[in-house]
Write an enzyme that holds these catalytic residues in place. Structure first.
Site, mmCIF file in Angstrom:
data_model
loop_
_atom_site.group_PDB
_atom_site.id
_atom_site.type_symbol
_atom_site.label_atom_id
_atom_site.label_comp_id
_atom_site.label_asym_id
_atom_site.label_seq_id
_atom_site.Cartn_x
_atom_site.Cartn_y
_atom_site.Cartn_z
ATOM 1 N N CYS A 78 0.825 -1.206 0.000
ATOM 2 C CA CYS A 78 0.000 0.000 0.000
ATOM 3 C C CYS A 78 0.863 1.263 0.000
ATOM 4 C CB CYS A 78 -0.925 0.024 1.216
ATOM 5 S SG CYS A 78 -2.348 -1.081 1.106
ATOM 6 N N CYS A 95 -5.411 1.657 4.347
ATOM 7 C CA CYS A 95 -4.282 1.529 3.430
ATOM 8 C C CYS A 95 -3.141 2.482 3.807
ATOM 9 C CB CYS A 95 -4.719 1.793 1.994
ATOM 10 S SG CYS A 95 -5.402 3.435 1.725
#
Length: 236
Positions: A123, A231
């Protein structure tokens, strides 16, 4: 409310006053684009909230910039939706922002399927760093966060001091419910990601998103096998 407002030029008194004076989502958007003009972007994942916000933003500033973090790992349905949105909102600047590393380069450096053994790093490479680069050119960004989405978002305000990216983060939909979002989409006959009809309320990368069985937790299908709920874009 129109004084200079950047991450480094405001205090708690400004934060409190702004969030008291801004009355609703359209008030927030009109204020944001009047103040920041071309120094603001909307970072959109093209979920249901994103579709609503694009439609609202188009009413305020039809040539606004919308940034999509293209990880190269999204569902085909997401990419298809983006093309439909480009056709529906032709003046809008929808920017597909890619990470510095291709998937092959990421594999060479960190091993195959990084999202399976280190999703946080994946991420960071494919979402956080690209957004950081985009935000380096502006003073503020818009997000579709809603307080109802999760416990970590329940204290989100219209205007927030984003310590992660050192920018002002503006969240017009904080008081909207999931039903509000879908009522707006239905009433305005807006396109949306067909995965929403298949128990995907929150849609991210294909490898890290599953259908939701717990309807009380909108994000339970994200990183379902990890102690991970965000994320990295929306840390305090």
């Amino acid at each position: 409310m129109d004084e200079k407002l950047t991450y480094n030029h405001w205090g708690d008194h400004v934060h409190k006053r702004l969030n008291n004076e801004l009355k609703d989502f359209m008030d927030v958007l009109k204020w944001a684009y009047r103040l920041y003009q071309d120094k603001i972007v909307y970072a959109c994942s093209f979920g249901a909230e994103g579709i609503v916000l694009i439609d609202l933003i188009y009413k305020v500033n039809p040539t606004a910039t919308v940034v999509f973090l293209d990880t190269d790992l999204h569902f085909r349905e997401t990419y298809s939706l983006i093309e439909r949105m480009k056709q529906k909102y032709p003046k809008l600047h929808i920017k597909m922002t890619e990470p510095a590393l291709t998937l092959n380069q990421q594999t060479e450096k960190y091993g195959d399927k990084l999202w399976e053994h280190n999703p946080n790093l994946c991420c960071q490479i494919r979402k956080t760093k690209p957004l950081e680069q985009e935000l380096s050119h502006v003073d503020a960004w818009i997000s579709g966060l809603r307080r109802e989405q999760s416990m970590s978002r329940k204290n989100t305000n219209y205007v927030n001091k984003d310590h992660r990216f050192k920018r002002v983060k503006i969240c017009p939909l904080i008081h909207w419910t999931w039903d509000d979002v879908w009522e707006y989409i239905t009433l305005n006959n807006l396109p949306y990601n067909e995965l929403h009809d298949k128990s995907y309320p929150s849609i991210g990368c294909e490898m890290c998103t599953l259908p939701v069985t717990n309807q009380e937790n909108f994000r339970s299908g994200r990183w379902a096998n990890f102690e991970k709920k965000e994320c990295g874009l929306h840390q305090a």
